[in-house]
Write an enzyme that holds these catalytic residues in place. Structure first.
Site, PDB file in Angstrom:
ATOM      1  N   GLU A   1      14.452 -32.828 -18.695  1.00 49.90           N
ATOM      2  CA  GLU A   1      15.223 -33.949 -17.881  1.00 49.90           C
ATOM      3  C   GLU A   1      16.115 -34.282 -19.701  1.00 49.90           C
ATOM      4  OE1 GLU A   1      13.125 -36.889 -14.591  1.00 49.90           O
ATOM      5  OE2 GLU A   1      13.434 -37.516 -17.014  1.00 49.90           O
TER       6      GLU A   1
ATOM      7  N   CYS B   1      22.202 -36.937 -24.001  1.00 47.84           N
ATOM      8  CA  CYS B   1      21.148 -36.806 -24.566  1.00 47.84           C
ATOM      9  C   CYS B   1      19.494 -35.900 -24.179  1.00 47.84           C
ATOM     10  CB  CYS B   1      20.663 -38.368 -24.121  1.00 47.84           C
ATOM     11  SG  CYS B   1      18.846 -38.682 -24.414  1.00 47.84           S
TER      12      CYS B   1
ATOM     13  N   CYS C   1       5.593 -33.591 -25.817  1.00 48.15           N
ATOM     14  CA  CYS C   1       5.769 -34.334 -26.650  1.00 48.15           C
ATOM     15  C   CYS C   1       4.252 -34.881 -26.706  1.00 48.15           C
ATOM     16  CB  CYS C   1       6.750 -35.352 -26.914  1.00 48.15           C
ATOM     17  SG  CYS C   1       6.679 -36.025 -28.315  1.00 48.15           S
TER      18      CYS C   1
ATOM     19  N   CYS D   1       3.379 -41.328 -28.435  1.00 47.69           N
ATOM     20  CA  CYS D   1       4.151 -43.195 -28.459  1.00 47.69           C
ATOM     21  C   CYS D   1       3.677 -44.122 -26.963  1.00 47.69           C
ATOM     22  CB  CYS D   1       5.599 -42.926 -28.566  1.00 47.69           C
ATOM     23  SG  CYS D   1       6.053 -42.306 -30.243  1.00 47.69           S
TER      24      CYS D   1
ATOM     25  N   CYS E   1       6.435 -44.357 -24.146  1.00 46.91           N
ATOM     26  CA  CYS E   1       7.862 -43.630 -23.433  1.00 46.91           C
ATOM     27  C   CYS E   1       6.267 -42.471 -22.287  1.00 46.91           C
ATOM     28  CB  CYS E   1       7.552 -42.460 -25.404  1.00 46.91           C
ATOM     29  SG  CYS E   1       8.516 -41.142 -24.808  1.00 46.91           S
TER      30      CYS E   1
ATOM     31  N   CYS F   1      16.041 -44.616 -21.509  1.00 46.18           N
ATOM     32  CA  CYS F   1      15.205 -44.468 -23.521  1.00 46.18           C
ATOM     33  C   CYS F   1      13.223 -44.995 -23.142  1.00 46.18           C
ATOM     34  CB  CYS F   1      15.283 -45.084 -24.618  1.00 46.18           C
ATOM     35  SG  CYS F   1      16.771 -44.270 -25.856  1.00 46.18           S
TER      36      CYS F   1
END
Length: 348
Positions: free
Chosen positions: A97, A110, A117, A121, A124, A338
């Site tokens: 995305e 962005c 990933c 985190c 996230c 974010c």
């Protein structure tokens, strides 16, 4: 057998130096590399047939050996604030995305640098996916092209704050930034190109030595070691003391002001103890602190701090002489803010 990057991404697997070397290997004059880069990155060519100033034999050879893959736009969502989120699918079926954010005659893109990933985190959505693969330089640039074409204007800023840890894909990210910065590419100023990292210390040191004036952002989210370890387990081996020293050295060497990203999470990193530690961490350092109200991610159980608490943090930091701002999140209603990016259609 594992596929090579060029098999997955074709010609977009190469950075500028790779394209220069490829043209040399193919017995072409040096200016052919410049022409090829212009067609792919400045003009956004969809096929080698469009590259009419390249010899037909060269176009045929490139098409056979290094296809010019064009990603598919699988989904486009528009936020009530004008931001747009795109689900982009590459030739091998991998998707990411990316988000376009218009604001005051500017257009920020962005981009994702990896599909998924590995950093894990706690706040996230991407971290829940694990790492699927890193993106090639051209695949990162493809996201900027898609946003530019959709808005009908050239982006003014690009930030690597989408999916992935950019410094775990360092060479491809730098290759993409150079295409974005190049007059033969997107021609975006270096200071308008920002790399955001969780804090991979060897790469921060390497980044400080690059000749371009790219901008650095570090996801901090806590200046208390035990809290940061819990929120950001992927960088627990890079302690806050070492991070502080690396960022301070970066500022001294480059004379550029890095920013610390700090997502305020109720009851986690917004206590008086956390504020005191943050002030102490940033004091006398060349830096800027971006306070970000946490964007809610399903299943994490984490909630954002209040606006009042964010303002208290900002006041305390500012009183100490630390440059600080409170970021207004954009695109949260389409899960484009974010920490909210995934890689699946909203209908799934």
């Amino acid at each position: 057998m594992e596929r090579t990057t060029s098999e997955i991404a074709g010609i977009k697997a190469f950075d500028e130096q790779g394209i220069i070397a490829l043209m040399k290997d193919l017995g072409q004059p040096a200016f052919r590399a410049k022409q090829l880069i212009q067609w792919i990155y400045a003009k956004g060519a969809h096929s080698y047939d469009e590259m009419t100033n390249l010899p037909a034999a060269l176009r045929d050879e490139l098409a056979a050996r290094y296809p010019l893959f064009v990603p598919e736009l699988e989904e486009r969502l528009v936020s009530k604030d004008g931001s747009r989120k795109y689900l982009v699918r590459f030739a091998d079926g991998t998707s990411v995305e990316t988000v376009g954010i218009p604001s005051n005659h500017r257009l920020t893109v962005c981009v994702s640098t990896q599909a998924g990933c590995n950093m894990g985190c706690a706040f996230c959505a991407t971290g829940k996916l694990g790492l699927i693969r890193s993106l090639a330089p051209g695949e990162i640039c493809d996201q900027v092209r898609i946003v530019a074409d959709d808005f009908g204007e050239r982006p003014t800023n690009v930030v690597t704050m989408g999916q992935g840890e950019p410094f775990m894909n360092y060479d491809s990210v730098l290759g993409a930034l150079r295409f974005l910065n190049s007059p033969d590419g997107f021609n975006i100023g270096a200071r308008h190109l920002t790399v955001s990292t969780c804090g991979i210390l060897p790469m921060i040191r390497r980044f400080a030595a690059e000749p371009e004036q790219f901008t650095l952002a570090i996801s901090l989210h806590s200046a208390v070691q035990k809290t940061r370890n819990r929120l950001m387990p992927g960088v627990r081996n890079y302690t806050l003391d070492r991070l502080h020293d690396s960022v301070a050295a970066y500022g001294e060497k480059t004379r550029r002001r890095p920013s610390f990203e700090y997502a305020l999470i109720a009851g986690q990193n917004d206590t008086d103890e956390e504020l005191e530690a943050l002030v102490e961490f940033c004091k006398n350092m060349l830096c800027h602190v971006n306070l970000i109200p946490l964007n809610t991610v399903s299943g994490t159980g984490l909630k954002p701090s209040t606006r009042e608490r964010a303002e208290e943090f900002a006041t305390a930091l500012g009183r100490t002489g630390i440059e600080v701002s409170i970021r207004n999140s954009r695109g949260s209603d389409i899960c484009g803010a974010c920490g909210q990016l995934k890689q699946a259609s909203a209908s799934k």
